[in-house]
Scaffold this motif. Structure first.
Motif, short mmCIF file in Angstrom:
data_model
loop_
_atom_site.label_atom_id
_atom_site.label_comp_id
_atom_site.label_asym_id
_atom_site.label_seq_id
_atom_site.Cartn_x
_atom_site.Cartn_y
_atom_site.Cartn_z
N UNK A 210 48.05 -88.51 -45.69
CA UNK A 210 48.72 -87.56 -44.80
C UNK A 210 47.62 -86.75 -44.15
N UNK A 211 47.81 -86.37 -42.92
CA UNK A 211 46.76 -85.67 -42.18
C UNK A 211 46.84 -84.17 -42.35
N UNK A 216 53.63 -81.74 -42.87
CA UNK A 216 54.18 -83.04 -43.25
C UNK A 216 55.22 -82.86 -44.36
N UNK A 217 56.45 -82.67 -43.97
CA UNK A 217 57.52 -82.44 -44.95
C UNK A 217 57.77 -83.69 -45.80
N UNK A 218 57.51 -84.86 -45.24
CA UNK A 218 57.69 -86.10 -46.01
C UNK A 218 56.71 -86.15 -47.18
N UNK A 219 55.46 -85.75 -46.94
CA UNK A 219 54.45 -85.73 -48.00
C UNK A 219 54.81 -84.70 -49.06
N UNK A 220 55.27 -83.54 -48.64
CA UNK A 220 55.62 -82.49 -49.60
C UNK A 220 56.79 -82.93 -50.47
N UNK A 221 57.80 -83.55 -49.86
CA UNK A 221 58.94 -84.03 -50.64
C UNK A 221 58.49 -85.11 -51.62
N UNK A 222 57.59 -85.98 -51.18
CA UNK A 222 57.07 -87.01 -52.08
C UNK A 222 56.37 -86.37 -53.28
N UNK A 256 58.07 -74.61 -48.95
CA UNK A 256 58.04 -75.48 -50.13
C UNK A 256 59.11 -75.06 -51.14
N UNK A 257 59.30 -73.76 -51.35
CA UNK A 257 60.35 -73.30 -52.27
C UNK A 257 61.72 -73.78 -51.82
N UNK A 258 61.98 -73.72 -50.51
CA UNK A 258 63.26 -74.19 -49.99
C UNK A 258 63.39 -75.71 -50.17
N UNK A 259 62.31 -76.42 -49.95
CA UNK A 259 62.34 -77.88 -50.10
C UNK A 259 62.55 -78.28 -51.57
#
Length: 529
Positions: A210-211, A216-222, A256-259
């Motif tokens: 990830x850059x 990058x919400x996809x990376x954080x969710x992963x 991040x807390x919300x995710x």
């Protein structure tokens, strides 16, 4: 059905010479007791001697936590006495003059007690006179008025007292506030916002790159899902303030807390407060930032709380603003008072014998502690002493006080030899997971209250467990194994003699090559006396 069996009954049986009957009944009555190594019990010892020299040693069946409270009640002991030697589990009381009587009150916190195994003490005496040891149960708000056991030594040399049943020590315990009911597993989490994993200083990179993690919400969710699969409870996420340099840590913290909530994983987040003096240049600025942080984030559903209050981890507290000649502890005591919002403050500096430090903070954590150079104190000894201190610190003075926390650290390895740092010679090999397992074992056996992992994604220093091209899923999978053990398996009570720490470190598999990590690695400013 359990036999109703009280302290007075036991004392009478002992006085009548049927101690073996008492012991059998105790074993039967306590067979279902669910004590663990973490459980602690208070005892008052009245130690009276008219001998030229005397010692009491706990040989097996239990462990005296650091640090007992020793008070001279009568007479003048020799210089330095009464004293306690943690490594030898020894209390020593010597008079200044032969024939004089010394009486010492020793309040002890004991652990590793097994209701089916007696405590074995050894008395050591020389010269004329005698020594008497009276043990009083002290698990209530005040000690019992009748000793449950009295030991007397009149002969010189060594004398073993081998039938001291543990029931007298454990009855009525453990004290209410002495347990930490939930064992959390925390992983340190870092933000990356660079555009290439090809930097020559980066020796590994994620399987899925990830850059810019902040965008990058996809990376954080992963990451959240990977942590959940590995049985990690909390990300301790770097936070450097909401203004000044790099405010992105604040923006992404709330996101991040919300995710975490939206992921449905139950993962929590907490602040890892960075020592960023550009953002926290004065105490007033730091107080303002902390008030903002707690008012903004502490009530979010995904924020980690302990006993109802938000948890804040502080990296290197010595590197935050001090004023008017304050020590670091004094500075933080003033900061916490001015913030004036209930929180659990866990400091990232390990000073197990500094009362001022323990008075200031609610617990200690050591980021990268496993590979910290500690002159004269192997990491096993430091880990055990810190666990002792956390469990016993408030217990001898105030049964209602909150229990201090010890967050022990495990890490898979470390490597900064490729980084442009003034001293970049520090490295600890991963050794195919043995380093991670060994550091975990130290934390598990101490025992620590919570487990921290250095780290989820500190790629620069090669401490990451996030799946990468070099190690694949190895360390994420190993984390799942170790985290599950930490949270579900009570640390067993030793069934034989309780081992004390030695001054050498050994392991069947080398954890570092070329040079020893324990001799050449300094990560945090650790003060051990």
């Amino acid at each position: 059905m359990l036999i109703s069996f009280n302290r007075v009954t036991y004392s009478l049986l002992v006085l009548l010479g049927v101690g073996s009957v008492a012991m059998s009944l105790l074993n039967f009555a306590l067979a279902d007791s669910a004590f663990t190594q973490s459980d602690v019990f208070r005892t008052r010892l009245i130690y009276t001697t008219s001998s030229s020299c005397s010692q009491l040693i706990l040989s097996s069946g239990g462990h005296i936590l650091y640090q007992p409270k020793l008070v001279t009640m009568q007479g003048t002991p020799a210089a330095g006495d009464p004293t306690f030697d943690w490594d030898k589990q020894l209390i020593q009381v010597n008079p200044t003059a032969p024939g004089s009587t010394i009486k010492v009150q020793a309040d002890l916190v004991l652990s590793n007690l097994n209701p089916n195994i007696p405590l074995i003490f050894k008395g050591v005496k020389c010269g004329d006179g005698q020594t008497t040891f009276e043990f009083y149960n002290y698990n209530g708000s005040s000690p019992e008025t009748t000793a449950f056991t009295t030991l007397t030594q009149t002969t010189n040399g060594n004398m073993t007292f081998s039938s001291l049943a543990s029931h007298g020590f454990t009855m009525g315990g453990p004290p209410t506030n002495s347990r930490v009911e939930t064992r959390h597993v925390i992983a340190f989490y870092h933000w990356y916002d660079f555009h290439s994993w090809s930097d020559p200083q980066m020796i590994d990179s994620p399987v899925i790159t990830y850059t810019n993690i902040t965008a990058d919400s996809t990376a954080r969710l992963r990451h959240i899902q990977q942590a959940s699969q590995a049985n990690i409870d909390t990300f301790a996420m770097v936070w450097g303030g909401h203004s000044g340099i790099n405010p992105y840590t604040d923006v992404q913290f709330g996101t991040m807390l919300d995710e975490m909530v939206n992921s449905g994983t139950g993962i929590k987040g907490a602040a890892l407060l960075e020592d960023n003096l550009d953002n926290f240049g004065t105490q007033a600025k730091l107080v303002s930032e902390l008030q903002y942080f707690l008012n903004t984030y502490s009530n979010k559903p995904a924020y980690l709380k302990h006993n109802g209050n938000p948890v804040i981890f502080i990296y290197n507290p010595t590197n935050f603003p001090k004023e008017n000649g304050q020590t670091s502890a004094q500075a933080w005591k003033a900061i916490i008072k001015q913030v004036n919002i209930p929180a659990v403050w866990i400091a990232g500096l390990l000073q197990y014998d500094d009362n001022e430090w323990w008075d200031t903070f609610d617990g200690v954590i050591c980021y990268g502690c496993y590979v910290t150079k500690i002159v004269g104190n192997p990491i096993e000894r430091t880990t055990q002493l810190t666990a002792d201190r956390a469990r016993s610190y408030n217990l001898l003075d105030d049964l209602t006080a909150s229990r201090k926390l010890f967050v022990g650290d495990a890490m898979p390895g470390f490597d900064e030899t490729h980084l442009n740092r003034p001293d970049n010679s520090r490295k600890m090999e991963r050794a195919n997971g043995d380093t991670y397992r060994t550091s975990f074992d130290l934390v598990f056996n101490a025992p620590a209250d919570w487990l921290s992992i250095t780290s989820f994604n500190e790629w620069w220093e090669n401490t990451h467990i996030e799946p990468g091209k070099r190690y694949g899923n190895t360390y994420l999978d190993l984390t799942q194994e170790l985290a599950t053990k930490f949270k579900t398996t009570p640390t067993p009570i030793p069934t034989g003699a309780v081992p004390t720490a030695t001054n050498t470190y050994s392991t069947s598999t080398p954890i570092a090559t070329a040079t020893s990590a324990f001799n050449h690695f300094v990560y945090l400013p650790v003060i051990i006396k």
